[in-house]
Scaffold this motif. Structure first.
Motif, PDB file in Angstrom:
ATOM      1  N   ASN A 151       0.814  -1.212   0.000  1.00 47.35           N
ATOM      2  CA  ASN A 151       0.000   0.000   0.000  1.00 47.35           C
ATOM      3  C   ASN A 151       0.849   1.264   0.000  1.00 47.35           C
ATOM      4  O   ASN A 151       0.549   2.226  -0.717  1.00 47.35           O
ATOM      5  CB  ASN A 151      -0.926  -0.001   1.223  1.00 47.35           C
ATOM      6  N   PHE A 152       1.903   1.276   0.828  1.00 48.02           N
ATOM      7  CA  PHE A 152       2.696   2.498   0.935  1.00 48.02           C
ATOM      8  C   PHE A 152       3.411   2.813  -0.375  1.00 48.02           C
ATOM      9  O   PHE A 152       3.572   3.992  -0.735  1.00 48.02           O
ATOM     10  CB  PHE A 152       3.708   2.392   2.084  1.00 48.02           C
ATOM     11  N   LEU A 153       3.813   1.764  -1.123  1.00 48.22           N
ATOM     12  CA  LEU A 153       4.473   1.987  -2.406  1.00 48.22           C
ATOM     13  C   LEU A 153       3.488   2.553  -3.421  1.00 48.22           C
ATOM     14  O   LEU A 153       3.816   3.498  -4.165  1.00 48.22           O
ATOM     15  CB  LEU A 153       5.067   0.679  -2.926  1.00 48.22           C
ATOM     16  N   LEU A 154       2.276   2.004  -3.448  1.00 47.62           N
ATOM     17  CA  LEU A 154       1.250   2.526  -4.341  1.00 47.62           C
ATOM     18  C   LEU A 154       0.907   3.965  -3.987  1.00 47.62           C
ATOM     19  O   LEU A 154       0.679   4.800  -4.877  1.00 47.62           O
ATOM     20  CB  LEU A 154       0.002   1.648  -4.260  1.00 47.62           C
ATOM     21  N   ALA A 155       0.891   4.272  -2.685  1.00 46.99           N
ATOM     22  CA  ALA A 155       0.609   5.647  -2.255  1.00 46.99           C
ATOM     23  C   ALA A 155       1.675   6.611  -2.764  1.00 46.99           C
ATOM     24  O   ALA A 155       1.368   7.703  -3.256  1.00 46.99           O
ATOM     25  CB  ALA A 155       0.525   5.711  -0.729  1.00 46.99           C
ATOM     26  N   ILE A 156       2.931   6.214  -2.657  1.00 45.60           N
ATOM     27  CA  ILE A 156       4.026   7.071  -3.126  1.00 45.60           C
ATOM     28  C   ILE A 156       3.931   7.283  -4.636  1.00 45.60           C
ATOM     29  O   ILE A 156       4.120   8.399  -5.145  1.00 45.60           O
ATOM     30  CB  ILE A 156       5.383   6.463  -2.734  1.00 45.60           C
ATOM     31  N   LEU A 161       2.581  10.834  -9.236  1.00 49.99           N
ATOM     32  CA  LEU A 161       1.827  11.103 -10.455  1.00 49.99           C
ATOM     33  C   LEU A 161       0.914  12.311 -10.285  1.00 49.99           C
ATOM     34  O   LEU A 161       0.765  13.131 -11.216  1.00 49.99           O
ATOM     35  CB  LEU A 161       1.006   9.869 -10.841  1.00 49.99           C
ATOM     36  N   SER A 162       0.297  12.429  -9.122  1.00 48.36           N
ATOM     37  CA  SER A 162      -0.566  13.579  -8.865  1.00 48.36           C
ATOM     38  C   SER A 162       0.228  14.881  -8.896  1.00 48.36           C
ATOM     39  O   SER A 162      -0.244  15.899  -9.424  1.00 48.36           O
ATOM     40  CB  SER A 162      -1.256  13.418  -7.503  1.00 48.36           C
ATOM     41  N   ILE A 164       3.063  15.357 -10.586  1.00 52.19           N
ATOM     42  CA  ILE A 164       3.504  15.587 -11.964  1.00 52.19           C
ATOM     43  C   ILE A 164       2.362  16.129 -12.821  1.00 52.19           C
ATOM     44  O   ILE A 164       2.538  17.069 -13.607  1.00 52.19           O
ATOM     45  CB  ILE A 164       4.068  14.284 -12.580  1.00 52.19           C
ATOM     46  N   TRP A 165       1.170  15.538 -12.668  1.00 52.41           N
ATOM     47  CA  TRP A 165       0.055  15.912 -13.541  1.00 52.41           C
ATOM     48  C   TRP A 165      -0.693  17.159 -13.070  1.00 52.41           C
ATOM     49  O   TRP A 165      -1.129  17.959 -13.882  1.00 52.41           O
ATOM     50  CB  TRP A 165      -0.931  14.744 -13.631  1.00 52.41           C
ATOM     51  N   PHE A 166      -0.841  17.305 -11.739  1.00 56.74           N
ATOM     52  CA  PHE A 166      -1.680  18.394 -11.229  1.00 56.74           C
ATOM     53  C   PHE A 166      -0.912  19.398 -10.375  1.00 56.74           C
ATOM     54  O   PHE A 166      -1.482  20.398  -9.931  1.00 56.74           O
ATOM     55  CB  PHE A 166      -2.842  17.829 -10.397  1.00 56.74           C
ATOM     56  N   GLY A 167       0.384  19.130 -10.120  1.00 59.31           N
ATOM     57  CA  GLY A 167       1.166  20.040  -9.302  1.00 59.31           C
ATOM     58  C   GLY A 167       0.829  19.986  -7.830  1.00 59.31           C
ATOM     59  O   GLY A 167       1.178  20.898  -7.071  1.00 59.31           O
ATOM     60  N   ASN A 168       0.147  18.920  -7.384  1.00 62.53           N
ATOM     61  CA  ASN A 168      -0.268  18.788  -5.988  1.00 62.53           C
ATOM     62  C   ASN A 168      -0.214  17.310  -5.608  1.00 62.53           C
ATOM     63  O   ASN A 168      -0.892  16.486  -6.226  1.00 62.53           O
ATOM     64  CB  ASN A 168      -1.689  19.327  -5.807  1.00 62.53           C
ATOM     65  N   PRO A 169       0.584  16.936  -4.585  1.00 60.59           N
ATOM     66  CA  PRO A 169       0.665  15.519  -4.197  1.00 60.59           C
ATOM     67  C   PRO A 169      -0.559  15.025  -3.445  1.00 60.59           C
ATOM     68  O   PRO A 169      -0.651  13.840  -3.125  1.00 60.59           O
ATOM     69  CB  PRO A 169       1.913  15.478  -3.306  1.00 60.59           C
ATOM     70  N   HIS A 194      -9.145  14.990  -2.541  1.00 59.79           N
ATOM     71  CA  HIS A 194      -8.090  14.403  -1.705  1.00 59.79           C
ATOM     72  C   HIS A 194      -8.411  12.963  -1.311  1.00 59.79           C
ATOM     73  O   HIS A 194      -7.502  12.214  -0.933  1.00 59.79           O
ATOM     74  CB  HIS A 194      -7.883  15.245  -0.441  1.00 59.79           C
ATOM     75  N   LEU A 195      -9.682  12.568  -1.372  1.00 59.16           N
ATOM     76  CA  LEU A 195     -10.060  11.207  -0.984  1.00 59.16           C
ATOM     77  C   LEU A 195      -9.693  10.172  -2.043  1.00 59.16           C
ATOM     78  O   LEU A 195      -9.613   8.981  -1.734  1.00 59.16           O
ATOM     79  CB  LEU A 195     -11.572  11.126  -0.723  1.00 59.16           C
ATOM     80  N   VAL A 196      -9.475  10.607  -3.264  1.00 61.50           N
ATOM     81  CA  VAL A 196      -9.262   9.660  -4.361  1.00 61.50           C
ATOM     82  C   VAL A 196      -8.067   8.765  -4.086  1.00 61.50           C
ATOM     83  O   VAL A 196      -8.163   7.529  -4.150  1.00 61.50           O
ATOM     84  CB  VAL A 196      -9.080  10.412  -5.696  1.00 61.50           C
ATOM     85  N   ILE A 197      -6.921   9.356  -3.775  1.00 62.88           N
ATOM     86  CA  ILE A 197      -5.712   8.551  -3.562  1.00 62.88           C
ATOM     87  C   ILE A 197      -5.843   7.633  -2.346  1.00 62.88           C
ATOM     88  O   ILE A 197      -5.560   6.431  -2.445  1.00 62.88           O
ATOM     89  CB  ILE A 197      -4.468   9.457  -3.452  1.00 62.88           C
ATOM     90  N   PRO A 198      -6.265   8.128  -1.154  1.00 66.26           N
ATOM     91  CA  PRO A 198      -6.414   7.205  -0.019  1.00 66.26           C
ATOM     92  C   PRO A 198      -7.373   6.057  -0.296  1.00 66.26           C
ATOM     93  O   PRO A 198      -7.093   4.908   0.067  1.00 66.26           O
ATOM     94  CB  PRO A 198      -6.941   8.110   1.105  1.00 66.26           C
ATOM     95  N   VAL A 199      -8.503   6.342  -0.934  1.00 67.47           N
ATOM     96  CA  VAL A 199      -9.486   5.299  -1.194  1.00 67.47           C
ATOM     97  C   VAL A 199      -8.924   4.249  -2.152  1.00 67.47           C
ATOM     98  O   VAL A 199      -9.065   3.032  -1.936  1.00 67.47           O
ATOM     99  CB  VAL A 199     -10.784   5.911  -1.759  1.00 67.47           C
ATOM    100  N   VAL A 200      -8.255   4.691  -3.202  1.00 66.56           N
ATOM    101  CA  VAL A 200      -7.673   3.755  -4.165  1.00 66.56           C
ATOM    102  C   VAL A 200      -6.574   2.920  -3.507  1.00 66.56           C
ATOM    103  O   VAL A 200      -6.508   1.695  -3.678  1.00 66.56           O
ATOM    104  CB  VAL A 200      -7.113   4.512  -5.390  1.00 66.56           C
TER     105      VAL A 200
END
Length: 333
Positions: A151-156, A161-162, A164-169, A194-200
């Motif tokens: 999980n932690f690797l996927l989070a990083i 990517l967030s 790089i694409w949106f300028g916000n981690p 902000h919920l998108v990354i934690p939920v995924v």
């Protein structure tokens, strides 16, 4: 059904009490106590506490009593006053700490659970119906990768990517500019982003696992004699799948609700630390490390209650889904 629910609810009470005793006892097993941890922290900062001062602190916090006396005082306060105890590390009542993090914890956990079931069930059904198709192979590959990726690797990776694409981690659950503001449509929208990354991240492992379970169960149910008979009698394939195969295949999925929610709670701790989420995971970890027994006991007890309630919900849903379970229960009654 009402009698069954009432009986199961009453059975929950002694189960939760026994779990609370075990939890409190386990928390007390490591050597030392909160005062010992506090003294070590002070020593790192160059401060010292005399033996008399340490004894005075233990007497003040009630740590000089045997663990069972501390437990009885704690559980009596919960039952009579709703007092969960005092958090030594936060220097405030445990209830205040729980209230501060409970809402965000439930939001992340429920959203992750909804994501898991909404994604896993349709994909599992599709993979079974379209066995050995290109889509089946794709979902199977993605499923194995999802279960194998920490999980932690996927989070990083998603944070990178967030950025790089949106300028916000997308750290935390809201942007700094909304932290001190009241709730508004803009703040809710910001939290949803902000919920998108934690939920995924939190839901990926459970989703991939349930996809494999759902696919296997559907393949097994689709070859059962009553399903083949219905197909031979001309029942529409969609009706056959929905009425016979799907309902039976959902049994093991529904039966996991009790521990799935708790698994999401406990499995999200490292993810919460990486993503800087204001949830109970880091709080419970700090409480366990500092031997803040009342705070740790409250969180662990809460998760135990969630497991028991989830198991009750699973049993009710199973009885509703599967007539065989209802008939068996009526026969025992």
């Amino acid at each position: 059904m009402l009698t069954y629910i009432l009986r199961r609810t009453l059975m929950m009470i002694p189960v939760v009490l026994v779990i609370s005793v075990i939890v409190f006892w386990i928390i007390q097993l490591p050597p030392g106590d909160y005062v010992s941890s506090h003294v070590m922290e002070l020593q790192k900062e160059g401060e010292q506490l005399s033996a008399a001062e340490q004894d005075a602190l233990r007497e003040r916090y009630g740590l000089d009593q045997p663990w069972y006396a501390q437990y009885l005082a704690w559980i009596w306060g919960i039952l009579t006053r709703g007092d969960l105890g005092y958090s030594f590390a936060y220097s405030q009542p445990v209830l205040a700490v729980v209230e501060r993090y409970m809402a965000t914890t439930l939001i992340v956990a429920v959203a992750s659970m909804v994501f898991t079931y909404v994604v896993a069930i349709p994909i599992g059904v599709y993979s079974a119906v379209k066995q050995y198709s290109v889509g089946d192979y794709v979902f199977t590959t993605v499923g194995f990768l999802g279960m194998a990726t920490p999980n932690f690797l996927l989070a990083i990776i998603l944070m990178y990517l967030s950025y790089i694409w949106f300028g916000n981690p997308m750290l935390g659950l809201q942007s700094p500019e909304y932290a001190a503001q009241g709730w508004s449509p803009a703040r809710v929208l910001d939290m949803l982003r902000h919920l998108v990354i934690p939920v995924v991240v939190i839901g990926t492992a459970s989703t991939c696992e349930l996809i494999r379970v759902m696919r296997g169960q559907m393949l097994d149910e689709m070859t059962k004699q009553h399903v083949l008979t219905a197909r031979a009698k001309g029942v529409k394939e969609s009706t056959n799948l929905r009425k016979y195969s799907l309902r039976a295949a959902l049994n093991p999925i529904v039966s996991t609700i009790g521990w799935s929610l708790t698994a999401i709670f406990t499995g999200s701790t490292i993810t919460a630390i990486v993503l800087n989420l204001p949830t109970q995971g880091p709080v419970m970890l700090d409480a366990l490390m500092a031997q803040d027994m009342y705070l740790a006991g409250a969180w662990l007890g809460f998760m135990a209650i969630l497991t028991v309630i989830g198991t009750l919900i699973s049993d009710i849903l199973l009885a509703w889904l599967d007539p065989r379970i209802r008939d068996e229960r009526r026969a025992r009654a």
